[in-house]
Write a protein that holds these residues in place. Structure first.
Motif, PDB file in Angstrom:
ATOM      1  N   TRP A 307     -21.727  26.212 -52.299  1.00 55.46           N
ATOM      2  CA  TRP A 307     -20.654  25.023 -51.678  1.00 55.46           C
ATOM      3  C   TRP A 307     -21.631  23.969 -51.461  1.00 55.46           C
ATOM      4  N   ILE A 308     -20.823  22.517 -50.871  1.00 52.28           N
ATOM      5  CA  ILE A 308     -22.061  21.477 -50.560  1.00 52.28           C
ATOM      6  C   ILE A 308     -22.868  21.479 -48.957  1.00 52.28           C
ATOM      7  N   THR A 309     -22.497  22.301 -48.453  1.00 57.27           N
ATOM      8  CA  THR A 309     -23.678  23.093 -47.465  1.00 57.27           C
ATOM      9  C   THR A 309     -24.599  24.201 -47.824  1.00 57.27           C
ATOM     10  N   GLY A 310     -24.368  24.721 -48.043  1.00 57.03           N
ATOM     11  CA  GLY A 310     -25.199  25.282 -49.116  1.00 57.03           C
ATOM     12  C   GLY A 310     -26.413  24.565 -50.129  1.00 57.03           C
ATOM     13  N   GLY A 382     -25.312  25.471 -35.329  1.00 53.93           N
ATOM     14  CA  GLY A 382     -24.818  24.882 -35.455  1.00 53.93           C
ATOM     15  C   GLY A 382     -23.379  25.337 -36.499  1.00 53.93           C
ATOM     16  N   SER A 383     -22.309  24.019 -35.903  1.00 53.24           N
ATOM     17  CA  SER A 383     -21.129  24.529 -37.018  1.00 53.24           C
ATOM     18  C   SER A 383     -20.447  23.896 -37.976  1.00 53.24           C
ATOM     19  N   VAL A 384     -20.123  23.757 -38.938  1.00 52.15           N
ATOM     20  CA  VAL A 384     -20.143  23.178 -39.959  1.00 52.15           C
ATOM     21  C   VAL A 384     -18.090  23.280 -40.495  1.00 52.15           C
ATOM     22  N   GLY A 385     -17.890  22.965 -41.351  1.00 50.00           N
ATOM     23  CA  GLY A 385     -16.653  23.511 -42.293  1.00 50.00           C
ATOM     24  C   GLY A 385     -14.914  22.363 -41.908  1.00 50.00           C
ATOM     25  N   GLU A 386     -15.072  22.599 -40.182  1.00 51.28           N
ATOM     26  CA  GLU A 386     -13.372  22.529 -39.885  1.00 51.28           C
ATOM     27  C   GLU A 386     -14.085  21.940 -38.173  1.00 51.28           C
ATOM     28  N   PRO A 387     -12.825  21.481 -37.721  1.00 50.44           N
ATOM     29  CA  PRO A 387     -12.859  21.527 -36.362  1.00 50.44           C
ATOM     30  C   PRO A 387     -12.892  23.119 -35.392  1.00 50.44           C
ATOM     31  N   VAL A 408     -24.777  21.785 -32.747  1.00 52.37           N
ATOM     32  CA  VAL A 408     -24.043  20.632 -33.180  1.00 52.37           C
ATOM     33  C   VAL A 408     -22.891  21.232 -34.080  1.00 52.37           C
ATOM     34  N   ASP A 409     -21.858  19.617 -34.132  1.00 55.30           N
ATOM     35  CA  ASP A 409     -20.884  20.232 -34.476  1.00 55.30           C
ATOM     36  C   ASP A 409     -20.636  19.082 -35.713  1.00 55.30           C
ATOM     37  N   THR A 410     -21.280  19.605 -36.860  1.00 54.14           N
ATOM     38  CA  THR A 410     -21.553  18.507 -37.494  1.00 54.14           C
ATOM     39  C   THR A 410     -20.575  17.883 -38.632  1.00 54.14           C
ATOM     40  N   TRP A 411     -19.655  16.426 -38.890  1.00 52.95           N
ATOM     41  CA  TRP A 411     -18.590  16.953 -39.570  1.00 52.95           C
ATOM     42  C   TRP A 411     -19.003  15.933 -41.167  1.00 52.95           C
ATOM     43  N   TRP A 412     -18.817  16.228 -41.913  1.00 53.67           N
ATOM     44  CA  TRP A 412     -18.367  15.651 -42.468  1.00 53.67           C
ATOM     45  C   TRP A 412     -18.199  16.490 -44.225  1.00 53.67           C
ATOM     46  N   GLN A 413     -18.226  15.573 -45.850  1.00 52.02           N
ATOM     47  CA  GLN A 413     -18.443  16.032 -46.108  1.00 52.02           C
ATOM     48  C   GLN A 413     -18.649  16.540 -47.906  1.00 52.02           C
ATOM     49  N   THR A 414     -18.413  17.319 -49.120  1.00 54.94           N
ATOM     50  CA  THR A 414     -19.071  17.237 -50.393  1.00 54.94           C
ATOM     51  C   THR A 414     -19.256  15.843 -50.592  1.00 54.94           C
ATOM     52  N   GLU A 415     -18.624  14.510 -50.786  1.00 54.53           N
ATOM     53  CA  GLU A 415     -18.551  13.490 -51.481  1.00 54.53           C
ATOM     54  C   GLU A 415     -19.050  12.672 -50.067  1.00 54.53           C
ATOM     55  N   GLY A 498     -10.248  11.192 -45.988  1.00 51.89           N
ATOM     56  CA  GLY A 498      -8.668  12.074 -45.947  1.00 51.89           C
ATOM     57  C   GLY A 498      -8.400  12.615 -45.002  1.00 51.89           C
ATOM     58  N   ASP A 499      -9.864  11.816 -43.754  1.00 51.30           N
ATOM     59  CA  ASP A 499      -9.597  12.398 -42.137  1.00 51.30           C
ATOM     60  C   ASP A 499      -9.469  11.641 -41.215  1.00 51.30           C
ATOM     61  N   GLY A 500      -7.982  12.491 -39.645  1.00 51.59           N
ATOM     62  CA  GLY A 500      -7.614  11.675 -39.176  1.00 51.59           C
ATOM     63  C   GLY A 500      -9.108  12.148 -38.828  1.00 51.59           C
ATOM     64  N   TRP A 510     -13.319  12.985 -32.589  1.00 49.88           N
ATOM     65  CA  TRP A 510     -13.090  14.337 -32.406  1.00 49.88           C
ATOM     66  C   TRP A 510     -11.952  14.388 -33.552  1.00 49.88           C
ATOM     67  N   ILE A 511     -12.376  15.373 -34.556  1.00 54.41           N
ATOM     68  CA  ILE A 511     -11.692  15.562 -35.568  1.00 54.41           C
ATOM     69  C   ILE A 511     -10.704  16.010 -35.887  1.00 54.41           C
ATOM     70  N   THR A 512      -8.974  15.539 -36.224  1.00 50.86           N
ATOM     71  CA  THR A 512      -8.114  15.693 -36.158  1.00 50.86           C
ATOM     72  C   THR A 512      -7.846  16.390 -36.839  1.00 50.86           C
ATOM     73  N   LEU A 519      -5.979  21.362 -47.544  1.00 52.47           N
ATOM     74  CA  LEU A 519      -5.549  22.781 -46.604  1.00 52.47           C
ATOM     75  C   LEU A 519      -7.730  22.715 -46.401  1.00 52.47           C
ATOM     76  N   ASN A 520      -7.538  23.480 -45.219  1.00 55.50           N
ATOM     77  CA  ASN A 520      -8.764  23.761 -44.729  1.00 55.50           C
ATOM     78  C   ASN A 520      -9.403  25.416 -44.474  1.00 55.50           C
ATOM     79  N   VAL A 521      -9.440  26.448 -45.805  1.00 52.65           N
ATOM     80  CA  VAL A 521      -9.249  27.952 -45.391  1.00 52.65           C
ATOM     81  C   VAL A 521     -10.911  28.706 -44.921  1.00 52.65           C
TER      82      VAL A 521
HETATM   83  C1  WTA Z   1     -13.568  19.205 -42.607  1.00 48.55           C
HETATM   84  C2  WTA Z   1     -17.849  20.604 -45.708  1.00 48.55           C
HETATM   85  C3  WTA Z   1     -13.810  19.067 -38.132  1.00 48.55           C
HETATM   86  C4  WTA Z   1     -12.802  17.780 -42.820  1.00 48.55           C
HETATM   87  C5  WTA Z   1     -19.191  20.045 -44.895  1.00 48.55           C
HETATM   88  C6  WTA Z   1     -13.805  17.177 -43.825  1.00 48.55           C
HETATM   89  C7  WTA Z   1     -14.991  19.817 -40.653  1.00 48.55           C
HETATM   90  C8  WTA Z   1     -13.594  18.796 -44.979  1.00 48.55           C
HETATM   91  C9  WTA Z   1     -16.160  19.318 -39.827  1.00 48.55           C
HETATM   92  C10 WTA Z   1     -14.128  18.574 -46.466  1.00 48.55           C
HETATM   93  C11 WTA Z   1     -16.661  19.699 -38.776  1.00 48.55           C
HETATM   94  C12 WTA Z   1     -16.003  19.600 -42.085  1.00 48.55           C
HETATM   95  N1  WTA Z   1     -14.815  18.948 -38.022  1.00 48.55           N
HETATM   96  N2  WTA Z   1     -13.830  19.146 -39.873  1.00 48.55           N
HETATM   97  N3  WTA Z   1     -17.276  19.628 -37.893  1.00 48.55           N
HETATM   98  N4  WTA Z   1     -16.727  19.920 -41.485  1.00 48.55           N
HETATM   99  N5  WTA Z   1     -14.594  18.799 -41.781  1.00 48.55           N
HETATM  100  O1  WTA Z   1     -16.083  18.661 -48.414  1.00 48.55           O
HETATM  101  O2  WTA Z   1     -11.700  17.557 -42.869  1.00 48.55           O
HETATM  102  O3  WTA Z   1     -16.098  21.371 -47.915  1.00 48.55           O
HETATM  103  O4  WTA Z   1     -12.437  16.046 -44.546  1.00 48.55           O
HETATM  104  O5  WTA Z   1     -17.283  20.063 -46.775  1.00 48.55           O
HETATM  105  O6  WTA Z   1     -13.813  19.766 -44.256  1.00 48.55           O
HETATM  106  O7  WTA Z   1     -15.191  19.782 -46.720  1.00 48.55           O
HETATM  107  P1  WTA Z   1     -16.456  19.652 -47.436  1.00 48.55           P
END
Ligand code: WTA
Length: 647
Positions: A307-310, A382-387, A408-415, A498-500, A510-512, A519-521
């Motif tokens: 996955w992108i995080t790796g 650190g935390s990543v991937g979902e709220p 660190v609660d990090t929000w980001w995406q593959t993109e 694509g996120d709210g 705050w990512i909703t 889906l985020n499973v």
């Molecule tokens: C969600 C993973 C809330 C979000 C790096 C995003 C998060 C999607 C967070 C991307 C976070 C990722 N808080 N939601 N800290 N980090 N997301 O591409 O919905 O696998 O659009 O990248 O994961 O997932 P992706």
């Protein structure tokens, strides 16, 4: 959500790379006001063989994005050679922790460089040239980062397919980008699974991938596998005779580095393309400041490199920063639920980066697994991937971090390539569950459904980004029009995530969650359309609709509504064949948690499935169904409610 604020301790802030909100704000404002000067200065952190002519050039209507145009560099040189040339060849670059707690390996920068050069020569020997695509279908073994860096060294573009994907998914991804070579392993080990059939899946895929010329096979377990003469070669045999010197190829800043497939709301997965210069600058810069990485620290990101995080935060960002980075082959609950903490203790981890789903799974097993291990090396979490929700945030903070480690609660995406919204650990007062503020150079906005920017605080909307940043994806491989349609067409002039999100009274984000059908499973992105397609292929199924529902461990679970062909009866056999079909078409991580059979799906008179209603029923929110009068047959709603299985 809590109003409690957790400020960084003085002890942490004093030594931190960014040590106050004032410093953050000054630097941030500067990055937004003078982006070109700002990003030019940041880019000096890596080594260029030729400086760029133009820092940035982007057009969010045409989807054209360029950073550091004219600049020349090599990513593998930046991650390896330059550290060796600077006299750090004997520093540990990579620690590999095996699935079996007794197995580990370390690689110094010298050793990693040696392996990478040799494997780069193996690839060349197999006919790989600059620009060719190389697919990797592997578990978390050291040969994976070696292969990535070897591709980067010779200008080949890697495309990693997560090891849990099925042969069919692998085949489709290989074909989408016409990969020339596939790298895999005999079998894989993960937790109690000691025989994951990697090579045999690869064989099934390659039977239908005309572009693949050779398959390189790592011997991980020694299980016997079929080798096709002339096509397949063993990694260790080719390495034994490979030349140990391979000069890095000079690449343009905008030459592709890798493709990584991700699920969207419709149809086939998208090949997200990242390029060389901007991506490396952005991952290295974010990795250092957000994890407060300092020389000598041992840093562990538990993600899978598939996955992108790796990609960004096990391999490229850390190695560009001469970090010691840890990769883990196993799972958090093997041999027991204390495994993560054993690894922290064993390797004296300073920064630990994981996903909320793992925290929830560990939290429910109680604290004994934690308190029996020495976690005193930890300085940052650190935390990543979902709220990350408040209960697991607090558990992480108190039980793992002993109340002293910033999270660190990090929000980001593959993109996005790298982290976009995040606290800076020595500066930002934390609110549990909030990804807080934008990173340097990032301009988030909230939009209305109509695309108007929403000003002020205490507001909510669609999360979009106003200007480009160096780590941004450049296109969808082979389909630039889809790139424009997916990210730019709906709200011209913005990158749409694509996120709210919500911006609270203090300006915290705050990512909703996703506002599309993604889906985020367990922190994995899963497109509902893909799952529906794979259910539809099971014999006897007429139609399927898939939605998410709250799941205690996974964050979101997969809820499938299925209608059967006339004359086919509901049965456990049909359920089993649906699960088997999803496993075959996508992989076991996309299997529905709940299957509800229904004589029909709720559709509007024009035939559109009303997912809103399906979501409500899946969530068991039966009192707030809203207006159902536009349904062709409103009575279906009561039928669905009546037959809803208990979850
Ligand atoms: C969600 C993973 C809330 C979000 C790096 C995003 C998060 C999607 C967070 C991307 C976070 C990722 N808080 N939601 N800290 N980090 N997301 O591409 O919905 O696998 O659009 O990248 O994961 O997932 P992706």
């Amino acid at each position: 959500m809590s109003d409690q604020i957790y400020s960084p301790s003085n002890a942490f802030s004093e030594k931190a790379l960014v040590s106050s909100m004032n410093d953050y704000r000054n630097l941030y404002n500067n990055s937004i006001k003078y982006p070109e000067a700002f990003w030019a200065e940041v880019a000096d952190r890596i080594t260029w063989t030729k400086k760029w002519d133009n820092v940035r050039d982007f057009d969010f209507v045409k989807g054209q994005i360029k950073w550091y145009e004219g600049g020349k560099l090599n990513v593998s040189y930046n991650c390896l050679d330059r550290h060796v040339e600077d006299g750090h060849g004997n520093q540990t670059a990579l620690i590999w922790e095996g699935n079996n707690p007794e197995e580990d390996e370390t690689y110094t920068f010298n050793e990693l460089l040696h392996e990478v050069q040799k494997f780069a020569n193996v690839l060349k020997g197999l006919g790989v040239e600059k620009g060719d695509r190389v697919c990797m279908y592997m578990q978390m073994i050291p040969q994976l980062p070696v292969a990535m860096l070897a591709c980067a060294r010779i200008g080949a573009v890697h495309s990693i397919v997560f090891g849990a994907f099925s042969a069919e998914s692998l085949r489709d991804r290989i074909n989408d980008s016409s990969c020339k070579i596939l790298i895999t392993q005999d079998t894989g080990v993960r937790g109690t699974k000691l025989n994951i059939p990697m090579k045999s899946n690869a064989d099934k895929a390659v039977a239908e991938t005309p572009s693949i010329q050779h398959v390189v096979v790592v011997q991980r377990t020694g299980e016997s596998v079929d080798m096709t003469e002339g096509r397949d070669t063993w990694w260790h045999e080719s390495m034994a005779s490979a030349d140990a010197v391979c000069k890095p190829v000079e690449m343009d800043a905008e030459d592709p580095l890798f493709i990584l497939y991700t699920s969207g709301s419709t149809g086939q997965p998208k090949g997200v393309l990242h390029t060389t210069g901007g991506y490396l600058v952005y991952t290295s810069y974010t990795h250092e400041k957000i994890f407060d990485y300092k020389e000598g620290d041992i840093y562990w990101c538990t993600a899978d490199i598939g996955w992108i995080t790796g990609h960004s935060y096990i391999v490229y960002g850390p190695l560009a920063n001469r970090a010691t980075t840890v990769m883990f082959e196993g799972v958090p609950n093997f041999p027991d639920y204390g495994r993560f903490w054993d690894v922290v203790d064993k390797h004296k981890i300073n920064q630990f980066y994981t996903a909320p789903t793992a925290l929830r799974a560990l939290m429910k097993e109680g604290n004994d697994h934690v308190t029996s291990r020495d976690l005193s090396s930890l300085r940052l979490l650190g935390s990543v991937g979902e709220p990350i929700k408040e209960p697991e945030w607090k558990w992480y903070h108190e039980i793992i971090g002993k109340g002293t480690c910033p999270i660190v609660d990090t929000w980001w995406q593959t993109e996005t390539g790298g982290i976009m919204l995040t606290p800076l650990p020595g500066a930002t007062p934390l609110k549990p569950g909030s990804a807080t503020f934008p990173y340097f150079g990032i301009e988030p906005v909230l939009l209305t459904e109509e695309g108007q920017e929403i000003d002020g605080n205490n507001v909510a909307g669609l999360l979009a980004i106003k200007t480009s940043w160096p780590g941004q994806m450049r296109t969808i491989y082979g389909d630039h029009d889809r790139f424009i349609q997916t990210y730019f067409a709906m709200y011209p002039g913005y990158y749409f995530t694509g996120d709210g999100a919500r911006r609270d009274k203090d300006g915290y984000y705050w990512i909703t969650g996703r506002v599309d059908d993604v889906l985020n499973v367990s922190g994995h992105r899963i497109g509902t359309a893909e799952v529906e397609g794979s259910i539809g292929k099971a014999i006897g199924v007429a139609e399927a609709a898939v939605v998410g529902f709250q799941h205690v461990i996974k964050g979101q679970g997969i809820y499938a509504y299925v209608t059967l062909m006339t004359g086919v009866d509901e049965s456990d056999d049909i359920k089993a064949s649906i699960l088997a079909s999803v496993t075959k078409e996508i992989g076991p991580h996309s299997k529905p948690d709940v299957i509800q059979f229904t004589p029909a799906l709720p559709k509007t008179r024009s035939g559109k499935i009303m997912r809103r209603i399906l979501r409500k029923i899946a969530e068991n929110e039966l009192d707030s169904m809203g207006d159902i009068s536009t349904l062709a047959d409103p009575s279906i709603v009561q039928k669905l409610i009546k037959t809803r299985p208990a979850i």
